[in-house]
Design an enzyme around this catalytic site. Structure first.
Site, PDB file in Angstrom:
ATOM      1  N   LYS A   1       0.819  -1.217   0.000  1.00  0.00           N
ATOM      2  CA  LYS A   1       0.000   0.000   0.000  1.00  0.00           C
ATOM      3  C   LYS A   1       0.853   1.268   0.000  1.00  0.00           C
ATOM      4  CE  LYS A   1      -4.243  -2.114   1.364  1.00  0.00           C
ATOM      5  NZ  LYS A   1      -3.658  -3.498   1.358  1.00  0.00           N
TER       6      LYS A   1
HETATM    7  C1  PLP Z   1      -4.139  -4.540   0.586  1.00  0.00           C
HETATM    8  C2  PLP Z   1      -3.340  -5.782   0.419  1.00  0.00           C
HETATM    9  C3  PLP Z   1      -3.679  -6.778  -0.533  1.00  0.00           C
HETATM   10  C4  PLP Z   1      -4.927  -6.673  -1.399  1.00  0.00           C
HETATM   11  O1  PLP Z   1      -4.809  -5.696  -2.395  1.00  0.00           O
HETATM   12  P1  PLP Z   1      -6.111  -5.151  -3.151  1.00  0.00           P
HETATM   13  O2  PLP Z   1      -5.637  -4.055  -4.007  1.00  0.00           O
HETATM   14  O3  PLP Z   1      -7.042  -4.693  -2.065  1.00  0.00           O
HETATM   15  O4  PLP Z   1      -6.684  -6.296  -3.922  1.00  0.00           O
HETATM   16  C5  PLP Z   1      -2.866  -7.887  -0.655  1.00  0.00           C
HETATM   17  N1  PLP Z   1      -1.773  -8.055   0.139  1.00  0.00           N
HETATM   18  C6  PLP Z   1      -1.423  -7.128   1.057  1.00  0.00           C
HETATM   19  C7  PLP Z   1      -0.224  -7.381   1.914  1.00  0.00           C
HETATM   20  C8  PLP Z   1      -2.176  -5.961   1.229  1.00  0.00           C
HETATM   21  O5  PLP Z   1      -1.819  -5.057   2.160  1.00  0.00           O
END
Ligand code: PLP
Length: 494
Positions: free
Chosen positions: A109
């Site tokens: 993120k």
């Molecule tokens: C947020 C997140 C995801 C999922 O990603 P999306 O864009 O919501 O599909 C997968 N792995 C981790 C470690 C995340 O923080």
């Protein structure tokens, strides 16, 4: 470039799309068209990450200059990530991984949350917005820290994060309460995550309080994952991965690749599909889920049904039953028919499910889904570590396992890149558990053991937690969050 709502209301500028977050009719903003870049690929292939990111953003943020976007990308990534930003490497047993987690919070993120605040800050200048922005976040741990890191020090923004006092891990708490920056605030709420989240939602909807904030020179906004400013920066790394695979001789320029993505809200994998629409040669998008496998079922049957048990798993960031960003893809699959799309969204809201017809299902033919339960996830971590010497976190392992199953079923050996979304150190206790190891002490001790076991360096972001000073000791009742915000704003920079 203009942005239209999936639910049909009129178009807005890129700056407005970012500032609004969600469209006034409740829909999500999508670009009016997808810029075609096939002819640029060769030219872009040797750019540094920041420059590539700025090139791609400039196609979508047409009211920003190239220089502005490059400055944003540089301040987002330089010095906070390693020089190459996103390392792309072969796992040893087949696929490549792109490691999206070398930023401040060791998870993917950061890739978008480092860019969004800077886009918001400039968008305010461009639209003549007079108020500063106040971001409120209720967090069960990880998103709060990533947002704090992203907004810290960004002009004309302030951020206040609320976490459940006894509802986050010791390491998550430490990460948040040590956050630097004079525009950031962190407060523990007595209660659980729902209490914190309900508190934030009530404040957003409290017209009276919004007026009080406004007198202090602020308006509320959210850093939500459906904001276009969070999706757009994610497109860049699919191009990057392609170029790095070509550089390492895994593909020739023009060849197709597949990608496997551990999926929750459908934002990351949607960015891959956008890259494909822009002309990047991606063949199949492998959507990997954990036991909350609502997307796997949807790709198989055309029925999206959230009326099911919710499971807590070892990959908590994928524990989601409503993948908000799927709405953008459904809109495209419906031939941009917003009435049809709105009908599906109404069905989901009112009945808990919707079904797409054969023609819409065909529009999803680039996608395939699969899932892994916790036991299979642990087995995948152990297998890949023992056989290939590569250590994965619990989310990446889900994608790796689903990818292997996909090859088994299809025999499709197209060179593939897996989106690695978190550092194994971020989930050290569970990763150690998967390897059959036990340890004594806290999460930091688990990280140290994992470093010794794997030979990987202990990330400095974790090491630092032992020594950095605690800056945010505030605790409040959920009924006192408004007072907490006002106190913060009286001290925040203008
Ligand atoms: C947020 C997140 C995801 C999922 O990603 P999306 O864009 O919501 O599909 C997968 N792995 C981790 C470690 C995340 O923080």
């Amino acid at each position: 470039m203009r942005y239209i709502s999936t639910r049909g209301s009129g178009s807005v500028s890129p700056s407005d799309a970012v500032l609004l977050g969600i469209a006034p009719d409740g829909g999500l903003f999508v670009p009016e068209q997808f810029p075609q870049v096939k002819d640029q690929l060769k030219n872009w292939s040797s750019l540094p990450y920041e420059a590539l990111c700025a090139k791609i953003l400039s196609l979508y943020f047409t009211d920003f200059t190239q220089e502005e976007l490059l400055a944003h990308a540089v301040s987002a990534y330089q010095g906070k990530f390693p020089a190459q930003v996103v390392p792309v490497r072969p796992v040893g047993c087949g696929p490549f991984v792109m490691e999206l987690w070398h930023g401040p919070t060791l998870a993917f993120k950061d890739m978008a949350l480092q860019v969004l605040p800077r886009l918001l800050s400039s968008a305010m200048e461009k639209t003549g917005e007079e108020k500063n922005i106040l971001i409120l976040v209720a967090t069960s741990g990880d998103t709060g820290k990533a947002a704090l890191e992203g907004f810290s020090g960004v002009a004309r923004t302030a951020i206040s994060v609320y976490y459940p006092k006894d509802g986050v891990s010791a390491a998550q708490r430490l990460q948040m309460v040590t956050q630097k920056g004079d525009n950031v605030h962190v407060c523990a709420v007595r209660g659980n995550f729902d209490d914190a989240q309900t508190g934030v939602k009530e404040i957003f909807g409290d017209g009276n309080f919004c007026g009080q904030i406004s007198e202090k020179g602020y308006r509320f906004s959210s850093a939500n994952s459906i904001n276009w400013g969070r999706l757009a920066p994610q497109i860049a790394y699919y191009f990057w991965a392609y170029f790095k695979m070509a550089e390492q001789g895994a593909i020739h320029f023009g060849d197709q690749i597949n990608t496997a993505v551990p999926t929750g809200n459908f934002g990351n994998i949607l960015a891959a599909w956008y890259a494909k629409k822009m002309g990047l040669p991606i063949k199949t998008l492998i959507c990997a889920s954990n036991r909350n496998n609502v997307l796997t079922d949807f790709f198989q049957t055309g029925v999206y049904d959230r009326r099911r048990e919710f499971f807590r798993t070892l990959s908590p960031s994928m524990d989601i039953l409503i993948s908000s960003n799927l709405e953008r893809m459904l809109y495209e699959a419906a031939g941009r028919d917003s009435l049809r799309l709105s009908g599906l969204m109404d069905d989901l809201k009112q009945q808990g499910f919707f079904e797409v017809d054969k023609s819409m299902q065909a529009a999803f033919s680039d996608f395939t889904g699969g899932y892994l339960d916790d036991n299979a996830t642990k087995a995948e971590i152990a297998r890949v570590f023992n056989e290939c010497g590569y250590l994965m976190d619990t989310h990446t392992a889900v994608a790796h396992g689903v990818y292997r199953a996909y090859i088994g079923e299809t025999g499709d050996y197209t060179p593939t890149v897996i989106a690695s979304t978190a550092s194994p150190f971020k989930f050290a206790p569970d990763v150690l558990g998967a390897l059959g190891k036990s340890w004594e002490g806290d999460e930091l001790a688990a990280c140290e053991y994992l470093a010794a076991l794997s030979g990987l360096p202990l990330p400095q972001q974790i090491e630092a937690l032992r020594t950095v000073p605690i800056l945010h000791g505030a605790v409040c009742d959920k009924t006192a969050m408004r007072q907490d915000i006002l106190e913060f704003l009286s001290k925040a920079p203008k």
